[in-house]
Design a protein around this motif. Structure first.
Motif, short mmCIF file in Angstrom:
data_model
loop_
_atom_site.label_atom_id
_atom_site.label_comp_id
_atom_site.label_asym_id
_atom_site.label_seq_id
_atom_site.Cartn_x
_atom_site.Cartn_y
_atom_site.Cartn_z
N LEU A 1 -20.48 -22.42 -29.97
CA LEU A 1 -20.02 -21.89 -31.26
C LEU A 1 -20.68 -22.72 -32.36
N GLU A 2 -21.34 -22.07 -33.31
CA GLU A 2 -22.04 -22.76 -34.40
C GLU A 2 -22.91 -23.91 -33.88
N GLY A 3 -23.55 -23.67 -32.76
CA GLY A 3 -24.53 -24.64 -32.27
C GLY A 3 -23.99 -25.81 -31.48
N HIS A 4 -22.69 -25.78 -31.15
CA HIS A 4 -22.15 -26.85 -30.30
C HIS A 4 -21.23 -26.24 -29.23
N GLN A 5 -20.91 -27.09 -28.26
CA GLN A 5 -20.05 -26.66 -27.16
C GLN A 5 -18.60 -26.54 -27.64
N GLN A 6 -17.94 -25.45 -27.26
CA GLN A 6 -16.51 -25.33 -27.59
C GLN A 6 -15.71 -26.35 -26.80
N ILE A 7 -14.60 -26.82 -27.38
CA ILE A 7 -13.78 -27.84 -26.72
C ILE A 7 -12.35 -27.32 -26.48
N ASP A 8 -11.64 -28.00 -25.58
CA ASP A 8 -10.21 -27.73 -25.41
C ASP A 8 -9.45 -28.49 -26.48
N VAL A 9 -8.28 -27.94 -26.85
CA VAL A 9 -7.46 -28.64 -27.86
C VAL A 9 -6.91 -29.92 -27.23
N PRO A 10 -7.22 -31.10 -27.80
CA PRO A 10 -6.67 -32.33 -27.22
C PRO A 10 -5.15 -32.35 -27.35
N THR A 11 -4.48 -32.95 -26.35
CA THR A 11 -3.02 -33.03 -26.33
C THR A 11 -2.49 -33.68 -27.62
N GLY A 12 -1.49 -33.04 -28.22
CA GLY A 12 -0.83 -33.62 -29.39
C GLY A 12 -1.51 -33.33 -30.72
N VAL A 13 -2.64 -32.62 -30.67
CA VAL A 13 -3.35 -32.35 -31.93
C VAL A 13 -2.97 -30.96 -32.46
N PRO A 14 -2.53 -30.86 -33.72
CA PRO A 14 -2.15 -29.55 -34.24
C PRO A 14 -3.35 -28.62 -34.40
N ILE A 15 -3.09 -27.33 -34.13
CA ILE A 15 -4.12 -26.31 -34.33
C ILE A 15 -3.97 -25.82 -35.77
N TRP A 16 -5.05 -25.85 -36.51
CA TRP A 16 -4.98 -25.53 -37.94
C TRP A 16 -5.94 -24.39 -38.24
N ASP A 17 -5.36 -23.28 -38.65
CA ASP A 17 -6.15 -22.07 -38.88
C ASP A 17 -6.71 -22.08 -40.30
N VAL A 18 -7.75 -22.85 -40.51
CA VAL A 18 -8.34 -22.98 -41.84
C VAL A 18 -9.85 -22.89 -41.69
#
Ligand code: OVV
Length: 406
Positions: free
Chosen positions: A3-20
């Protein structure tokens, strides 16, 4: 998946997902609420639109930004991972590299832009500033980005580099390409890149030894090729770094300094009563407006920061603009105060990649702000300032002002 030239990652534990979308023009031109929300989310936020982490608290941003071993620059300081995709131009041999190679090129460019070589320019810079402020006082009302910031920077800087054939429009447009290229493939980036066919060959030509005056920073870089420290080709690429990073940054900082003083007349009074505060007015402008609002780093190993597990290959958007306004670090962070004397803002970066041109930038700003403090009675807005969206630079597009002479 990429995605946008880099590897997609999994959401690290405890990190909020921010739709911005941090590259939404509305946020780029008016970022303060986005900065505050980023900080309030915690040490890191996961942004699904780009599959990146972002940080904006002072301490964590400083940690990621300065740790060149875990968070490398050689994979690019934008969204693209150079280990997976070719960048749009041959990568910078000082910005987009790590030690040990970086150590050698950094030493060469540091020597060329040393305090000693910049000190020799002080009188020239001051004379140019006084002449320009006199012209603007004649006009009274003018557009400070083009008539002041751009005019000043594109006069003194190319001259200091030793360019024989300077071209203001192409220099500014090249900077826009370089800084916008660090963001996603959005409208802003595409508009800047459309100018490449006209601008890139011209820039490449200006980096050649025979285009450069023997007195300038450019020639000082080529002298390191004479001794065999670097190759002739590397010297050309380091001159390209000067032209990439030296124009839009200082234009932005000078313009934003005028914006800060116009909006805070009591601070301008303080500056007039003690023009030696010019250098601190500039540092506070850098803290308060963060001309480079964000750069990325790439995790080169699996690691942990602030208790968050970060996977190798993760792109981290380091939002310097948010860190410089963190209330946990700065008292009355949202107040422009030239007597604050901020010595640890992150606007020029920190660590081995910290801005290598900062002596030059400070000399330019000192000259302009000293001339203004000595000659100008009042600075007033003469219309609404307009900000220009840029994927890495928080910059004004137009700033109509009126200067009244003393
Ligand atoms: C955008 C930017 C900042 C600093 C250095 C460079 C570019 C470079 O081209 O080296």
């Amino acid at each position: 998946m990429m995605l946008e030239g880099h590897q997609q990652i999994d959401v690290p534990t405890g990190v909020p997902i921010w739709d911005v979308d941090p590259y939404d023009p509305a946020l780029l031109t008016d970022p303060s609420r986005y900065y505050a929300e980023l900080r309030s989310n915690g040490s890191f936020s996961f942004i699904p639109k780009y599959s990146i982490l972002a940080c904006g608290r002072y301490e964590v941003t400083k940690e990621v930004f300065s740790d060149w071993e875990r968070f490398v620059s050689s994979r690019g300081v934008g969204l693209q991972d150079f280990s997976l995709e070719e960048p749009w131009r041959p990568s910078s041999i000082v910005l987009e590299v790590d030690p040990p190679f970086h150590t050698k090129t950094r030493a060469v460019i540091e020597r060329a832009l040393s305090l000693r070589s910049v000190s020799n320019l002080r009188d020239k810079f001051l004379e140019a500033a006084e002449n320009l402020i006199d012209v603007l006082l004649e006009k009274r009302t003018f557009e400070a980005i083009e008539d002041l910031a751009e005019t000043y920077s594109t006069t003194v800087f190319p001259d200091a580099v030793g360019l024989r054939d300077s071209n203001r429009r192409r220099l500014v447009d090249y900077g826009e390409m370089v800084f916008n290229a660090l963001g996603p493939d959005n409208e802003i980036r595409r508009a800047a890149m459309a100018k490449a066919p006209d601008v890139v060959p011209w820039i490449t030509e200006q980096c050649r030894r025979d285009q450069l005056d023997p007195e300038g920073f450019g020639a000082a870089i080529y002298s390191a090729a004479d001794t065999g420290e670097i190759t002739e080709e590397e010297a050309g690429l380091l001159v390209r770094s000067l032209l990439s990073a030296g124009i839009d940054t200082t234009v932005t900082a000078l313009g934003s300094a005028i914006w800060c003083l116009a909006n805070n007349p009591e601070q301008f009074q303080i500056l007039k009563s003690d023009p030696s505060l010019a250098r601190w007015a500039f540092e506070e402008t850098l803290r308060y407006t963060s001309p480079v609002h964000s750069f990325c780093r790439t995790a080169n190993i699996d690691t942990v920061v602030a208790g968050v597990k970060i996977a190798e290959g993760t792109k981290i958007l380091c939002v310097l603009g948010a860190a410089n306004l963190d209330e946990e670090h700065w008292r009355e962070a949202d107040k422009f105060d030239i007597e604050r004397r901020p010595s640890d803002h992150l606007a020029l970066g920190v660590g081995i990649h910290g801005c290598v041109g900062q002596n030059v930038a400070r000399a330019e700003a000192n000259a302009v702000l000293t001339a203004i403090a000595n000659k100008v009675e009042s600075i007033n807005l003469a219309g609404e300032p307009v900000w220009r969206p840029n994927n890495s630079v928080h910059t004004l597009d137009t700033l109509p002002v009126t200067f009244q002479a003393k």
